[in-house]
Design a protein around this motif. Structure first.
Motif, PDB file in Angstrom:
ATOM      1  N   TYR A   1       9.443   4.644  -6.709  1.00 26.88           N
ATOM      2  CA  TYR A   1      10.359   4.151  -7.225  1.00 26.88           C
ATOM      3  C   TYR A   1      10.441   2.858  -6.887  1.00 26.88           C
ATOM      4  N   ILE A   2      10.228   1.871  -5.583  1.00 22.76           N
ATOM      5  CA  ILE A   2       9.269   0.304  -4.938  1.00 22.76           C
ATOM      6  C   ILE A   2       8.188   0.501  -5.638  1.00 22.76           C
ATOM      7  N   GLY A   3       6.957   1.095  -5.604  1.00 21.12           N
ATOM      8  CA  GLY A   3       5.373   0.877  -5.690  1.00 21.12           C
ATOM      9  C   GLY A   3       5.602   0.615  -7.332  1.00 21.12           C
ATOM     10  N   TYR A   4       6.919   1.358  -8.009  1.00 25.07           N
ATOM     11  CA  TYR A   4       6.749   1.061  -9.205  1.00 25.07           C
ATOM     12  C   TYR A   4       7.233  -0.543 -10.106  1.00 25.07           C
ATOM     13  N   LEU A   5       8.017  -0.486  -9.166  1.00 22.27           N
ATOM     14  CA  LEU A   5       8.960  -1.909  -9.489  1.00 22.27           C
ATOM     15  C   LEU A   5       8.052  -3.314  -9.091  1.00 22.27           C
ATOM     16  N   LEU A   6       7.773  -2.897  -7.647  1.00 22.34           N
ATOM     17  CA  LEU A   6       6.090  -4.135  -7.360  1.00 22.34           C
ATOM     18  C   LEU A   6       5.589  -4.631  -8.358  1.00 22.34           C
ATOM     19  N   LEU A   7       4.980  -2.999  -9.211  1.00 26.01           N
ATOM     20  CA  LEU A   7       4.059  -3.027 -10.055  1.00 26.01           C
ATOM     21  C   LEU A   7       4.714  -3.791 -11.357  1.00 26.01           C
ATOM     22  N   ALA A   8       5.829  -3.735 -11.665  1.00 23.00           N
ATOM     23  CA  ALA A   8       6.426  -4.373 -12.583  1.00 23.00           C
ATOM     24  C   ALA A   8       6.881  -5.943 -12.326  1.00 23.00           C
ATOM     25  N   ILE A   9       7.119  -6.137 -10.733  1.00 25.33           N
ATOM     26  CA  ILE A   9       7.012  -7.541 -10.670  1.00 25.33           C
ATOM     27  C   ILE A   9       6.148  -8.274 -10.890  1.00 25.33           C
TER      28      ILE A   9
END
Length: 85
Positions: free
Chosen positions: A18-26
Motif C-alpha cells: 500500500y505504501i508503494g501504491y501511494l507513492l506511485l499515485a503521488i
C-alpha cells in the motif's frame, strides 16, 4: 504417495504494498501538475494550437458566409429604359 508438504512463509503483509501504491499515485499526480513538467509544456502547446485552429475556422466561416448581393443592384423602371434608348 506420501502426501503433500505445505509450508508457510513469513509475509510482511500488505502494508509495504500500500505504501508503494501511494507513492506511485503521488508521483503520477505530481507529474501532471508540476509547473515545469512535460505535461504543462504540452498543454501550453495544445492551447496555442487550439487558438490557431479556432482562428482559422472562424476566418474560413466568415469567408464562406453568404452575402447580401442585392443591396447594390440598381432598380430600372420603364421610364429609365425609355431614356436609355
Amino acid at each position: 504417495e506420501k502426501g503433500t508438504v505445505l509450508s508457510v512463509n513469513h509475509d510482511p503483509g500488505t502494508f509495504p504494498t500500500y505504501i508503494g501504491y501511494l507513492l506511485l499515485a503521488i508521483g503520477m499526480i505530481w507529474s501532471l501538475i508540476a509547473p515545469n513538467g512535460r505535461f504543462q509544456k504540452l498543454l501550453k502547446g495544445a492551447r496555442k494550437l487550439q487558438l490557431t485552429t479556432a482562428g482559422f475556422l472562424l476566418l474560413s466561416l466568415l469567408c464562406f458566409m453568404p452575402q447580401n448581393l442585392h443591396a447594390a443592384s440598381p432598380k430600372i423602371d420603364d421610364a429609365t429604359l425609355k431614356m436609355m434608348q
